[in-house]
Design a protein around this motif. Structure first.
Motif, PDB file in Angstrom:
ATOM      1  N   CYS A  24       0.810  -1.221   0.000  1.00 24.48           N
ATOM      2  CA  CYS A  24       0.000   0.000   0.000  1.00 24.48           C
ATOM      3  C   CYS A  24       0.843   1.271   0.000  1.00 24.48           C
ATOM      4  O   CYS A  24       0.327   2.362  -0.248  1.00 24.48           O
ATOM      5  N   GLY A  25       2.137   1.144   0.256  1.00 21.69           N
ATOM      6  CA  GLY A  25       2.982   2.335   0.313  1.00 21.69           C
ATOM      7  C   GLY A  25       3.892   2.532  -0.875  1.00 21.69           C
ATOM      8  O   GLY A  25       4.668   3.493  -0.899  1.00 21.69           O
ATOM      9  N   VAL A  26       3.791   1.661  -1.882  1.00 21.78           N
ATOM     10  CA  VAL A  26       4.762   1.717  -2.960  1.00 21.78           C
ATOM     11  C   VAL A  26       4.723   3.038  -3.720  1.00 21.78           C
ATOM     12  O   VAL A  26       5.772   3.641  -4.001  1.00 21.78           O
ATOM     13  N   GLY A  36       4.347  -7.179   2.166  1.00 21.85           N
ATOM     14  CA  GLY A  36       2.994  -7.497   2.595  1.00 21.85           C
ATOM     15  C   GLY A  36       2.009  -6.585   1.901  1.00 21.85           C
ATOM     16  O   GLY A  36       2.392  -5.740   1.073  1.00 21.85           O
ATOM     17  N   GLU A  37       0.725  -6.703   2.255  1.00 22.62           N
ATOM     18  CA  GLU A  37      -0.308  -5.868   1.632  1.00 22.62           C
ATOM     19  C   GLU A  37      -0.478  -4.544   2.371  1.00 22.62           C
ATOM     20  O   GLU A  37      -0.110  -3.491   1.870  1.00 22.62           O
ATOM     21  N   LEU A  67      -0.201  -8.687  14.629  1.00 21.39           N
ATOM     22  CA  LEU A  67       0.233 -10.021  15.026  1.00 21.39           C
ATOM     23  C   LEU A  67       1.161 -10.651  13.992  1.00 21.39           C
ATOM     24  O   LEU A  67       2.217 -11.211  14.337  1.00 21.39           O
ATOM     25  N   LEU A  68       0.812 -10.557  12.711  1.00 23.07           N
ATOM     26  CA  LEU A  68       1.639 -11.158  11.671  1.00 23.07           C
ATOM     27  C   LEU A  68       2.965 -10.403  11.499  1.00 23.07           C
ATOM     28  O   LEU A  68       3.998 -11.006  11.191  1.00 23.07           O
ATOM     29  N   THR A  69       2.899  -9.099  11.700  1.00 23.75           N
ATOM     30  CA  THR A  69       4.126  -8.298  11.636  1.00 23.75           C
ATOM     31  C   THR A  69       5.074  -8.699  12.760  1.00 23.75           C
ATOM     32  O   THR A  69       6.280  -8.876  12.544  1.00 23.75           O
ATOM     33  N   ALA A  70       4.518  -8.823  13.959  1.00 23.84           N
ATOM     34  CA  ALA A  70       5.326  -9.216  15.109  1.00 23.84           C
ATOM     35  C   ALA A  70       5.958 -10.580  14.886  1.00 23.84           C
ATOM     36  O   ALA A  70       7.155 -10.796  15.165  1.00 23.84           O
TER      37      ALA A  70
END
Length: 505
Positions: free
Chosen positions: A284-286, A302-303, A327-330
């Motif tokens: 989302c930051g590209v 990631g998205e 959670l997935l980032t951690a």
């Protein structure tokens, strides 16, 4: 510059007296001359001074300063407590010299209570120096309380009266509130902590030529990051070099709504000289990152959040700005740290993820750099009562975990695994804005990628960050300085460093 304790400063005085040699009263005169010269440069000749002198050597400094200012044409009044008649030997010498000048008014403290100082009179505090071992009480407490109520400009000689040089005062201790402190030869540790430093105002360190041999040979674990230290660290670019010479930086961070943080880190890494710079961020930051920092390359992680972190050889990682604690980032971060063994930089949400479980701290690679602000530090290591206790805890944790801690504050401290502390004295309150820490992460990551050592990257990084903020504040004011202004001024800081490094040309 080394920071010496009050006891070591006393020993430096004695060593200088014995080995220069110079008499103690002449060393006092030298200190007074340095003060009088600074004052004469910074105040107009028609300025009036009210100098409050104690009975010890700090008071002796005050008596000598009064005499010297009078000789330069200034209007001087002196207040002292002659009735006690227990002056130190050197103070008594200077009191007698002062009395030989009939034009200088010498008054008792009691007389001050009965009069009102004009608003243009500069108050000079020479009541107590670094030898003070107990809090102010009685008449001195009341005198300082009364002086603090007056809005006149105030100057302290060597240290504000009532302040301890090496330890924190108790909360209700009375301390003289200075606008300027003229400190002899050294910074005092108390000047560099928010609870006490607020009383010192602007600190000017005056060289009174204490023994260079003593200063060089006497060890200290506390230092101020000064120009001499920075000039010894900074490495000008070589002409025969290429982008690979200056390393590969990978900045990891950003999440939906927080792409600005990682953008600032990436831009500052570029501006600080990184050879190749990558942003590992969510998809989302590209567009934002490629627009704001077209010189950097994008790695999709990631998205809407970073959920995958792959190891790239020969890269230095700076992790945390805008990362979020999803959670997935951690999970991705902890897994990465378990598989990665080289030094890296951890900040912001990278630290907040680690703080979720104390066992995570053991996954920080040896010799890494973490850059917590006080609240992040508390989440990681627990509460402390004040900044002195926080520093002691940081020293212990740096040694225990074999890491460098850049403890962000007004005077940010770089703490080494060997428990050395380097205080930064560049920077200003214009940095008290969201995004400033992200810039620092980018700068330190870039320097580490350029093969500065971890210690050098931390020290040079915080100095560059603060110096660029000082340049920005001069242009835009502290209030209006934005993090992007600080990034823009990095170029001017490097221009200054390069000029100093090539003065032989």
């Amino acid at each position: 510059m080394k920071i010496f304790s009050a006891e070591l400063i006393r020993k430096a005085d004695l060593f200088t007296i014995e080995n220069e040699p110079i008499s103690s009263v002449n060393l006092m005169e030298r200190a007074a001359i340095s003060c009088a010269e600074w004052i004469s440069i910074n105040f107009k000749l028609n300025t009036k001074f009210a100098i409050f002198c104690g009975n010890g050597n700090n008071g002796g400094d005050g008596f000598a300063i009064a005499r010297l200012l009078y000789s330069k044409g200034f209007n001087v009044q002196v207040y002292a407590d002659e009735k006690t008649n227990n002056f130190s030997d050197d103070a008594l010498v200077n009191l007698k010299r002062l009395k030989n000048i009939n034009e200088i008014q010498l008054k008792d403290f009691d007389e001050f209570e009965k009069m009102t100082l004009e608003s243009n009179v500069i108050i000079i505090d020479a009541l107590f120096g670094t030898g003070l071992s107990r809090k102010l009480e009685g008449k001195y407490q009341k005198l300082v309380e009364d002086l603090n109520k007056i809005k006149n400009t105030k100057i302290s000689i060597d240290i504000p009266s009532g302040m301890f040089a090496d330890i924190m005062n108790e909360e209700n201790d009375v301390i003289f509130k200075s606008d300027v402190t003229l400190s002899f030869q050294f910074w005092k540790k108390a000047f560099l902590h928010p609870e006490s430093g607020n009383f010192a105002g602007k600190v000017i360190v005056l060289d009174i030529q204490l023994s260079e041999d003593f200063i060089f040979k006497t060890p200290s674990d506390d230092f101020v990051i000064d120009d001499e230290l920075i000039n010894g660290i900074f490495k000008p670019r070589k002409e025969f070099s290429h982008k690979g010479t200056y390393g590969k930086s990978i900045l990891i961070g950003g999440s939906y709504g927080k792409i600005g943080a990682i953008s600032l880190a990436v831009k500052s890494a570029l501006k600080a000289g990184s050879g190749l710079t990558f942003a590992l961020a969510p998809k989302c930051g590209v567009e934002i990152l490629q627009t704001l920092a077209p010189e950097a390359m994008f790695i999709e992680g990631g998205e809407k959040n970073v959920t995958e972190i792959n190891i790239v050889d020969d890269a230095i990682y700076g992790i945390g700005p805008g990362l979020d604690t999803d959670l997935l980032t951690a999970k991705a971060l902890i897994q990465f740290l378990k598989n990665y063994s080289k030094p890296l930089i951890l900040d912001a949400d990278g630290l907040n993820i680690l703080a979720q479980n104390p066992e995570n701290l053991q996954n920080i690679p040896s010799r890494s750099i973490i850059t917590p602000h006080p609240k992040e530090f508390e989440r990681l290591f627990g509460k402390t009562q004040n900044s002195f206790e926080r520093l002691d805890l940081a020293k212990n944790k740096a040694e225990e975990l074999d890491i460098y801690i850049v403890l962000k504050d007004h005077h940010t401290q770089v703490i080494t695994p060997e428990k050395k502390v380097f205080y930064n004295i560049t920077g200003n309150s214009g940095l008290a804005k969201g995004g400033s820490g992200d810039i620092l992460t980018g700068i330190i990551t870039s320097l580490l990628a350029q093969k500065y050592s971890e210690e050098e990257a931390g020290i040079l990084g915080v100095w560059l960050h603060g110096k660029a903020a000082d340049f920005a504040a001069e242009k835009y004011s502290k209030e209006s300085t934005q993090p992007t202004d600080v990034i823009s001024e990095l170029g001017n800081v490097f221009l200054e460093l390069n000029k100093k490094a090539t003065t032989w040309l």
